[in-house]
Design an enzyme around this catalytic site. Structure first.
Site, PDB file in Angstrom:
ATOM      1  N   SER A 136      14.752  45.801   9.851  1.00 45.10           N
ATOM      2  CA  SER A 136      15.325  47.057  10.332  1.00 45.10           C
ATOM      3  C   SER A 136      15.316  48.054   9.187  1.00 45.10           C
ATOM      4  CB  SER A 136      16.761  46.837  10.807  1.00 45.10           C
ATOM      5  OG  SER A 136      17.445  48.073  10.791  1.00 45.10           O
ATOM      6  N   MET A 144      20.192  56.360  16.505  1.00 44.41           N
ATOM      7  CA  MET A 144      21.615  56.542  16.852  1.00 44.41           C
ATOM      8  C   MET A 144      21.924  58.023  17.015  1.00 44.41           C
ATOM      9  SD  MET A 144      23.339  53.872  14.200  1.00 44.41           S
ATOM     10  CE  MET A 144      22.560  52.290  13.816  1.00 44.41           C
ATOM     11  N   MET A 153      23.230  41.928  20.517  1.00 38.90           N
ATOM     12  CA  MET A 153      23.887  42.470  19.322  1.00 38.90           C
ATOM     13  C   MET A 153      24.893  41.449  18.798  1.00 38.90           C
ATOM     14  SD  MET A 153      22.566  45.377  18.592  1.00 38.90           S
ATOM     15  CE  MET A 153      23.610  45.590  17.158  1.00 38.90           C
ATOM     16  N   ASP A 195      20.320  40.845  16.555  1.00 34.29           N
ATOM     17  CA  ASP A 195      20.404  42.000  15.660  1.00 34.29           C
ATOM     18  C   ASP A 195      21.821  42.163  15.119  1.00 34.29           C
ATOM     19  OD1 ASP A 195      20.020  44.453  14.415  1.00 34.29           O
ATOM     20  OD2 ASP A 195      19.634  45.574  16.261  1.00 34.29           O
ATOM     21  N   HIS A 230      14.991  50.622  18.887  1.00 30.80           N
ATOM     22  CA  HIS A 230      16.299  50.257  19.451  1.00 30.80           C
ATOM     23  C   HIS A 230      17.092  51.547  19.645  1.00 30.80           C
ATOM     24  CE1 HIS A 230      20.328  47.901  18.556  1.00 30.80           C
ATOM     25  NE2 HIS A 230      20.271  48.378  19.795  1.00 30.80           N
ATOM     26  N   HIS A 280      11.559  47.270  13.042  1.00 34.32           N
ATOM     27  CA  HIS A 280      12.686  47.622  13.916  1.00 34.32           C
ATOM     28  C   HIS A 280      13.250  48.987  13.483  1.00 34.32           C
ATOM     29  CE1 HIS A 280      16.086  46.524  16.588  1.00 34.32           C
ATOM     30  NE2 HIS A 280      16.849  47.148  15.698  1.00 34.32           N
ATOM     31  N   ASP A 330      16.146  51.824  14.247  1.00 36.42           N
ATOM     32  CA  ASP A 330      17.442  52.068  14.884  1.00 36.42           C
ATOM     33  C   ASP A 330      17.671  53.559  15.088  1.00 36.42           C
ATOM     34  OD1 ASP A 330      18.628  49.413  15.150  1.00 36.42           O
ATOM     35  OD2 ASP A 330      18.430  49.358  12.974  1.00 36.42           O
ATOM     36  N   MET A 350      20.114  53.507  20.467  1.00 30.87           N
ATOM     37  CA  MET A 350      21.574  53.483  20.629  1.00 30.87           C
ATOM     38  C   MET A 350      21.992  54.921  20.931  1.00 30.87           C
ATOM     39  SD  MET A 350      22.305  50.838  17.554  1.00 30.87           S
ATOM     40  CE  MET A 350      20.668  51.101  16.913  1.00 30.87           C
TER      41      MET A 350
HETATM   42  C1  DX5 Z   1      23.028  48.034  13.912  1.00 30.87           C
HETATM   43  C2  DX5 Z   1      21.524  47.997  14.017  1.00 30.87           C
HETATM   44  C3  DX5 Z   1      20.869  46.938  13.230  1.00 30.87           C
HETATM   45  C4  DX5 Z   1      21.128  46.977  11.751  1.00 30.87           C
HETATM   46  C5  DX5 Z   1      21.146  45.562  11.256  1.00 30.87           C
HETATM   47  O1  DX5 Z   1      23.552  48.862  14.886  1.00 30.87           O
HETATM   48  O2  DX5 Z   1      21.132  47.845  15.353  1.00 30.87           O
HETATM   49  O3  DX5 Z   1      19.470  46.897  13.485  1.00 30.87           O
HETATM   50  O4  DX5 Z   1      20.201  47.693  11.018  1.00 30.87           O
HETATM   51  O5  DX5 Z   1      21.499  45.569   9.910  1.00 30.87           O
HETATM   52  P1  DX5 Z   1      21.943  44.241   9.167  1.00 30.87           P
HETATM   53  O6  DX5 Z   1      20.796  43.294   9.222  1.00 30.87           O
HETATM   54  O7  DX5 Z   1      22.234  44.728   7.784  1.00 30.87           O
HETATM   55  O8  DX5 Z   1      23.152  43.738   9.878  1.00 30.87           O
HETATM   56 ZN    ZN Z   2      18.930  47.495  15.796  1.00 30.59          ZN
END
Ligand code: DX5
Ligand code: ZN
Length: 232
Positions: free
Chosen positions: A27, A56, A156, A189, A85, A52, A54, A87
């Site tokens: 990620s 947000m 998650m 994740d 992903h 990956h 993220d 969010m």
């Molecule tokens: C959190 C994200 C993850 C995050 C994971 O909301 O969806 O992808 O980057 O990070 P680590 O591996 O540090 O928990």
């Molecule tokens: Zn993620």
């Protein structure tokens, strides 16, 4: 009797699936964005399988990250599939933009969609792989009606929003509940490191998303190797 046989066959199909190679998806949330191209090339040459990303929006989760513009740039520096992903609240509004920017896998949160089925259909129609995700507090029941429509379930194992949080061990039970009823890919994740990768692999996970365990390590190649080692 016949039901029993069917159930057994289903279990053996799952067992065969579980022999598949586990996939590692760094990620980039924990990467250094001032040199994101180098960061991605480094994990790609270290042998990871997907990138990956993220996304947000500051509404669905209390953090804001990146959007299609950055994804378009990332697309140019790697051949690996981009596992995006989302969010974000009501993601159907942005699916086309994310697809056009180069997303290969698009995962939406069941809690964020006004019309889950329509959102999943839109992803499929645009030719991306379809993923659904759920927060730690959301039970499997919420995604069950949609399992036939998705290629991937992203479980998650932390509250979405931030990297570097602690893995929630109660989520292993959720994966164990999901595995026998879903034949597609299960991704995990949040808080994934060699120890948590091992327990979730045993529960039937196929794809391991890891941010801080990879990007906060001095030697990324070693951290990816350590994750692989956990599946042996
Ligand atoms: C959190 C994200 C993850 C995050 C994971 O909301 O969806 O992808 O980057 O990070 P680590 O591996 O540090 O928990
Ligand atoms: Zn993620």
């Amino acid at each position: 009797m016949e039901m029993n046989l069917k159930a057994k066959l289903k279990m053996s199909a799952v067992a065969v699936d579980m022999k598949k190679r586990a996939l590692i998806a760094p990620s980039i949330l924990s990467a250094d964005f001032s040199k994101i191209g180098e960061e991605i090339r480094e994990v790609e040459s270290a042998g990871c399988d997907l990138i990956h990303v993220d996304v947000m929006d500051g509404h669905f989760v209390p953090n804001i990250t990146i959007g299609p513009t950055v994804i378009r740039s990332i697309r140019k520096v790697t051949k690996l599939p981009l596992d995006v992903h989302l969010m974000i609240e009501d993601p159907i509004r942005y699916i086309k933009e994310f697809r056009d920017a180069g997303s290969d896998w698009i995962t939406v949160h069941v809690e964020a969609c006004q019309d889950v089925s329509l959102t999943l259909k839109q992803i499929k129609k645009l030719g991306a792989k379809v993923g659904i995700s759920l927060r730690p507090k959301t039970g499997i029941g919420a995604i069950r009606p949609f399992l036939a429509e998705v290629d991937l379930v992203l479980v998650m194992t932390v509250e979405p929003g931030f990297g570097g949080q602690k893995f929630m061990p109660q989520m292993v039970q959720k994966i164990k509940e999901l595995r026998p009823v879903f034949e597609g890919l299960i991704s995990v994740d949040g808080g994934i490191a060699p120890d948590t990768a091992r327990v979730t692999r045993e529960a039937g996970v196929d794809i391991f998303v890891a941010g801080s365990a990879i990007f906060n390590a001095k030697d990324r190649k070693k951290s990816i190797g350590d994750l692989r080692q956990a599946f042996m």
